[in-house]
Write a protein that holds these residues in place. Structure first.
Motif, PDB file in Angstrom:
ATOM      1  N   TYR A  54       0.838  -1.210   0.000  1.00  0.00           N
ATOM      2  CA  TYR A  54       0.000   0.000   0.000  1.00  0.00           C
ATOM      3  C   TYR A  54       0.867   1.251   0.000  1.00  0.00           C
ATOM      4  N   GLU A  55       2.023   1.184   0.649  1.00  0.00           N
ATOM      5  CA  GLU A  55       2.935   2.329   0.653  1.00  0.00           C
ATOM      6  C   GLU A  55       3.392   2.676  -0.758  1.00  0.00           C
ATOM      7  N   LYS A  56       3.581   1.664  -1.601  1.00  0.00           N
ATOM      8  CA  LYS A  56       3.980   1.906  -2.993  1.00  0.00           C
ATOM      9  C   LYS A  56       2.906   2.703  -3.719  1.00  0.00           C
ATOM     10  N   ILE A  57       1.649   2.346  -3.499  1.00  0.00           N
ATOM     11  CA  ILE A  57       0.542   3.088  -4.121  1.00  0.00           C
ATOM     12  C   ILE A  57       0.565   4.538  -3.640  1.00  0.00           C
ATOM     13  N   LEU A  58       0.701   4.730  -2.342  1.00  0.00           N
ATOM     14  CA  LEU A  58       0.692   6.085  -1.787  1.00  0.00           C
ATOM     15  C   LEU A  58       1.876   6.906  -2.287  1.00  0.00           C
ATOM     16  N   ASN A  59       3.045   6.267  -2.435  1.00  0.00           N
ATOM     17  CA  ASN A  59       4.214   6.984  -2.948  1.00  0.00           C
ATOM     18  C   ASN A  59       4.070   7.323  -4.430  1.00  0.00           C
ATOM     19  N   ASP A  60       3.482   6.406  -5.191  1.00  0.00           N
ATOM     20  CA  ASP A  60       3.333   6.621  -6.630  1.00  0.00           C
ATOM     21  C   ASP A  60       2.160   7.534  -6.988  1.00  0.00           C
ATOM     22  N   LEU A  61       1.195   7.657  -6.075  1.00  0.00           N
ATOM     23  CA  LEU A  61      -0.005   8.465  -6.344  1.00  0.00           C
ATOM     24  C   LEU A  61      -0.234   9.507  -5.244  1.00  0.00           C
ATOM     25  N   PRO A  62       0.683  10.456  -5.089  1.00  0.00           N
ATOM     26  CA  PRO A  62       0.501  11.439  -4.008  1.00  0.00           C
ATOM     27  C   PRO A  62      -0.751  12.296  -4.181  1.00  0.00           C
ATOM     28  N   ILE A  63      -1.265  12.381  -5.391  1.00  0.00           N
ATOM     29  CA  ILE A  63      -2.433  13.224  -5.652  1.00  0.00           C
ATOM     30  C   ILE A  63      -3.706  12.702  -4.968  1.00  0.00           C
ATOM     31  N   ILE A  64      -3.755  11.392  -4.660  1.00  0.00           N
ATOM     32  CA  ILE A  64      -4.983  10.861  -4.059  1.00  0.00           C
ATOM     33  C   ILE A  64      -5.099  11.223  -2.581  1.00  0.00           C
ATOM     34  N   ASN A  65      -3.961  11.487  -1.921  1.00  0.00           N
ATOM     35  CA  ASN A  65      -3.943  12.034  -0.563  1.00  0.00           C
ATOM     36  C   ASN A  65      -4.863  11.271   0.404  1.00  0.00           C
ATOM     37  N   ILE A  66      -4.651   9.967   0.506  1.00  0.00           N
ATOM     38  CA  ILE A  66      -5.420   9.153   1.449  1.00  0.00           C
ATOM     39  C   ILE A  66      -4.453   8.357   2.314  1.00  0.00           C
ATOM     40  N   LYS A  67      -4.989   7.729   3.358  1.00  0.00           N
ATOM     41  CA  LYS A  67      -4.165   6.944   4.265  1.00  0.00           C
ATOM     42  C   LYS A  67      -4.092   5.484   3.827  1.00  0.00           C
ATOM     43  N   LYS A  68      -3.126   4.770   4.387  1.00  0.00           N
ATOM     44  CA  LYS A  68      -2.879   3.375   4.044  1.00  0.00           C
ATOM     45  C   LYS A  68      -4.123   2.508   4.246  1.00  0.00           C
ATOM     46  N   ASP A  69      -4.830   2.689   5.366  1.00  0.00           N
ATOM     47  CA  ASP A  69      -6.020   1.865   5.614  1.00  0.00           C
ATOM     48  C   ASP A  69      -7.141   2.182   4.628  1.00  0.00           C
ATOM     49  N   THR A  70      -7.161   3.395   4.114  1.00  0.00           N
ATOM     50  CA  THR A  70      -8.157   3.756   3.104  1.00  0.00           C
ATOM     51  C   THR A  70      -7.847   3.075   1.777  1.00  0.00           C
ATOM     52  N   VAL A  71      -6.561   2.948   1.444  1.00  0.00           N
ATOM     53  CA  VAL A  71      -6.174   2.207   0.243  1.00  0.00           C
ATOM     54  C   VAL A  71      -6.674   0.774   0.364  1.00  0.00           C
ATOM     55  N   TYR A  72      -6.451   0.162   1.529  1.00  0.00           N
ATOM     56  CA  TYR A  72      -6.912  -1.212   1.760  1.00  0.00           C
ATOM     57  C   TYR A  72      -8.420  -1.319   1.534  1.00  0.00           C
ATOM     58  N   ARG A  73      -9.195  -0.417   2.129  1.00  0.00           N
ATOM     59  CA  ARG A  73     -10.665  -0.475   2.004  1.00  0.00           C
ATOM     60  C   ARG A  73     -11.109  -0.299   0.555  1.00  0.00           C
ATOM     61  N   ARG A  74     -10.467   0.579  -0.176  1.00  0.00           N
ATOM     62  CA  ARG A  74     -10.843   0.804  -1.571  1.00  0.00           C
ATOM     63  C   ARG A  74     -10.513  -0.418  -2.436  1.00  0.00           C
ATOM     64  N   ILE A  75      -9.357  -1.029  -2.199  1.00  0.00           N
ATOM     65  CA  ILE A  75      -9.006  -2.228  -2.959  1.00  0.00           C
ATOM     66  C   ILE A  75      -9.932  -3.379  -2.590  1.00  0.00           C
ATOM     67  N   LYS A  76     -10.257  -3.504  -1.313  1.00  0.00           N
ATOM     68  CA  LYS A  76     -11.189  -4.554  -0.879  1.00  0.00           C
ATOM     69  C   LYS A  76     -12.550  -4.359  -1.531  1.00  0.00           C
ATOM     70  N   LYS A  77     -12.999  -3.111  -1.634  1.00  0.00           N
ATOM     71  CA  LYS A  77     -14.286  -2.819  -2.286  1.00  0.00           C
ATOM     72  C   LYS A  77     -14.259  -3.267  -3.742  1.00  0.00           C
ATOM     73  N   MET A  78     -13.162  -2.976  -4.444  1.00  0.00           N
ATOM     74  CA  MET A  78     -13.055  -3.399  -5.833  1.00  0.00           C
ATOM     75  C   MET A  78     -13.023  -4.925  -5.954  1.00  0.00           C
ATOM     76  N   ALA A  79     -12.344  -5.573  -5.011  1.00  0.00           N
ATOM     77  CA  ALA A  79     -12.295  -7.056  -5.020  1.00  0.00           C
ATOM     78  C   ALA A  79     -13.681  -7.633  -4.725  1.00  0.00           C
ATOM     79  N   ASP A  80     -14.377  -7.061  -3.772  1.00  0.00           N
ATOM     80  CA  ASP A  80     -15.721  -7.534  -3.421  1.00  0.00           C
ATOM     81  C   ASP A  80     -16.700  -7.402  -4.583  1.00  0.00           C
ATOM     82  N   GLN A  81     -16.470  -6.397  -5.435  1.00  0.00           N
ATOM     83  CA  GLN A  81     -17.323  -6.165  -6.603  1.00  0.00           C
ATOM     84  C   GLN A  81     -16.810  -6.906  -7.842  1.00  0.00           C
ATOM     85  N   ASN A  82     -15.778  -7.733  -7.656  1.00  0.00           N
ATOM     86  CA  ASN A  82     -15.169  -8.507  -8.756  1.00  0.00           C
ATOM     87  C   ASN A  82     -14.603  -7.622  -9.868  1.00  0.00           C
TER      88      ASN A  82
END
Length: 84
Positions: A54-82
């Motif tokens: 998740y740190e790699k995502i945050l380092n590569d995408l500073p424009i999204i300005n979210i926290k590590k746990d938020t990255v996890y929740r967003r990826i989980k949401k995408m996985a849950d929706q297939n």
């Protein structure tokens, strides 16, 4: 850092995906990073799994300005929706 972000808004709308601009940005990053030789790929029982931090995502995408746990929740949401 990922300098360019390419989001196909029409495909997101046409497919009825529940993604906002930050989700779509993360998805674009994942697509490009999965094609690179820098990602760890594991092949298991006919499936390919990609590992990244998740740190790699945050380092590569500073424009999204979210926290590590938020990255996890967003990826989980995408996985849950297939989506991924």
């Amino acid at each position: 850092m990922k300098y360019n972000i390419n989001i196909n808004q029409k495909a997101i709308v046409d497919l009825g995906l529940d993604l906002d601009i930050i989700d779509a940005t993360i998805l674009d990053w994942m697509k490009d990073f999965a094609l690179s030789n820098k990602i760890l790929k594991i092949h298991h029982e006919g499936e390919t799994y990609f590992f990244f931090g998740y740190e790699k995502i945050l380092n590569d995408l500073p424009i999204i300005n979210i926290k590590k746990d938020t990255v996890y929740r967003r990826i989980k949401k995408m996985a849950d929706q297939n989506i991924i």
